[in-house]
Design an enzyme around this catalytic site. Structure first.
Site, mmCIF file in Angstrom:
data_model
loop_
_atom_site.group_PDB
_atom_site.id
_atom_site.type_symbol
_atom_site.label_atom_id
_atom_site.label_comp_id
_atom_site.label_asym_id
_atom_site.label_seq_id
_atom_site.Cartn_x
_atom_site.Cartn_y
_atom_site.Cartn_z
ATOM 1 N N LEU A 67 0.701 -1.297 0.106
ATOM 2 C CA LEU A 67 0.005 0.102 -0.078
ATOM 3 C C LEU A 67 0.788 1.210 -0.068
ATOM 4 O O LEU A 67 1.934 1.280 0.740
ATOM 5 C CB LEU A 67 -0.919 -0.158 1.401
ATOM 6 C CG LEU A 67 -2.039 -1.148 1.375
ATOM 7 C CD1 LEU A 67 -2.825 -0.855 2.834
ATOM 8 C CD2 LEU A 67 -2.935 -1.122 0.207
ATOM 9 N N ASP A 68 0.417 2.260 -0.675
ATOM 10 C CA ASP A 68 0.944 3.457 -0.672
ATOM 11 C C ASP A 68 1.216 4.167 0.829
ATOM 12 O O ASP A 68 0.353 3.469 1.474
ATOM 13 C CB ASP A 68 0.543 4.471 -1.541
ATOM 14 C CG ASP A 68 0.684 4.140 -3.113
ATOM 15 O OD1 ASP A 68 1.555 3.281 -3.312
ATOM 16 O OD2 ASP A 68 -0.242 4.535 -3.972
ATOM 17 N N ARG A 69 2.239 4.884 0.925
ATOM 18 C CA ARG A 69 2.280 5.692 2.230
ATOM 19 C C ARG A 69 0.996 6.165 2.882
ATOM 20 O O ARG A 69 0.732 6.242 4.031
ATOM 21 C CB ARG A 69 3.383 6.815 2.160
ATOM 22 C CG ARG A 69 3.450 7.697 3.374
ATOM 23 C CD ARG A 69 4.617 8.731 3.286
ATOM 24 N NE ARG A 69 4.757 9.139 4.562
ATOM 25 C CZ ARG A 69 5.830 9.724 5.025
ATOM 26 N NH1 ARG A 69 6.940 9.516 4.587
ATOM 27 N NH2 ARG A 69 5.900 10.228 6.214
ATOM 28 N N ARG A 126 -5.630 5.206 -8.655
ATOM 29 C CA ARG A 126 -5.349 6.754 -8.863
ATOM 30 C C ARG A 126 -5.345 7.137 -10.252
ATOM 31 O O ARG A 126 -6.017 8.077 -10.796
ATOM 32 C CB ARG A 126 -4.093 6.977 -8.125
ATOM 33 C CG ARG A 126 -4.192 6.737 -6.573
ATOM 34 C CD ARG A 126 -2.767 6.627 -6.019
ATOM 35 N NE ARG A 126 -2.056 7.908 -5.929
ATOM 36 C CZ ARG A 126 -0.996 8.156 -5.647
ATOM 37 N NH1 ARG A 126 -0.350 6.913 -4.899
ATOM 38 N NH2 ARG A 126 -0.682 9.122 -5.520
#
Length: 307
Positions: free
Chosen positions: A139-141, A244
């Site tokens: 997962l992204d930050r 995104r």
């Protein structure tokens, strides 16, 4: 209760596997070449009927095969640092956690002590256990939600192969700008944006195929005329920034996304959440499902909706 990082697995050989050698039998169960090498170097790593055995030892019906995964040294570059953890599920083989926003999942340049890996290393250090950090889904930050951590090399090998085979079903929820169709599929290839190390874009010439299914759950229109929607998304592929990039391409970008839609009026991060995980347990093969409600910062955007 103390967590045991070493594991012993016992298998009863049936007529179906009569004549199969140990290595072939274990590979069928998901043991990688790396694990088999590890077992050969481990005292009593492989036993058949209580006796030391080779990976080439031929199995007979009624044999009892025991495999011992010895404890490993902790990940050397991950410093244990206290961090409140939200543990959703834990057993001897896997750990499911809820990741907060503004939390990288592993150390990187300028992020050595503030990652989820540091917090999990501390969690096991307090139990007197060594721990190798093996995060299965990334997962992204600033993406929140469910993460799978493998607790030993076998669960890691099986789960990693399941990821490659698209057998771990991941469902996300996001808050986007505008009101998209009730449901649909985005099939548009993604490539790295020229001149950027991290940004991606739709590229029909050199991009890799990416497929995202979406379903609108709820929408809200504010007093100022702005509209936002909660959408649920499932991926057929796992490209970097896929959700995104795809939602921006569709015309309904995630709000708070610093790369693709830096609108911070309602939220200070990309409004994306790992909502559900469905997969088979890597050892027991039991079907597992975990869900994690969207966090408060996403809920506040939709207070006028009825999801």
């Amino acid at each position: 209760m103390k967590t045991i990082m070493k594991r012993t697995f016992t298998y009863s050989i049936t007529a179906e596997d009569e004549g199969t050698d140990v290595g072939s039998y274990l590979r069928k169960l998901g043991y990688s070449r790396h694990i088999l090498v590890h077992l050969k170097k481990t005292q009593n790593g492989i036993l058949v009927n209580g006796q030391w055995a080779y990976v080439r030892t031929v199995l007979r019906e009624g044999d009892v095969l025991s495999v011992y995964l010895a404890p490993e040294d902790s990940s050397p570059n991950i410093r244990p640092v206290y961090m409140p953890l939200s543990i959703v599920y834990e057993d001897e083989d896997i750990l499911i956690v809820h990741k907060e926003a503004d939390t990288p999942i592993h150390p990187s340049l300028n992020n050595y002590d503030n990652t989820l890996a540091n917090g999990i290393a501390y969690y096991y250090q307090q139990q007197g256990e060594t721990f190798v950090y093996r995060c299965i889904n990334r997962l992204d930050r600033d993406t929140t939600g469910l993460l799978i951590i493998a607790k030993h090399m076998l669960s890691a090998a099986v789960l990693s192969q399941m990821m490659l085979n698209r057998q771990i079903h991941r469902t996300y929820r996001a808050v986007v700008s505008g009101i998209p169709p009730e449901e649909g599929t985005i099939d548009a290839p993604i490539a790295r944006k020229e001149g950027s190390a991290i940004e991606r874009q739709i590229d029909f010439h050199s991009g890799e195929r990416a497929v995202t299914h979406f379903r609108r759950i709820a929408s809200v229109v504010t007093d100022t005329g702005d509209s936002y929607s909660l959408v649920e998304l499932q991926l057929d592929t796992g490209r970097t920034h896929q959700i995104r990039v795809h939602m921006k391409y569709l015309g309904y970008p995630l709000i708070g996304d610093y790369l693709y839609n830096p609108d911070y009026r309602k939220i200070k991060r990309q409004a994306l959440h790992s909502y559900r995980l469905e997969f088979e347990h890597p050892v027991t093969r039991q079907r597992l499902t975990f869900t994690d409600d969207i966090p408060e910062d996403m809920k506040r955007i939709l207070t006028a909706s009825s999801y």
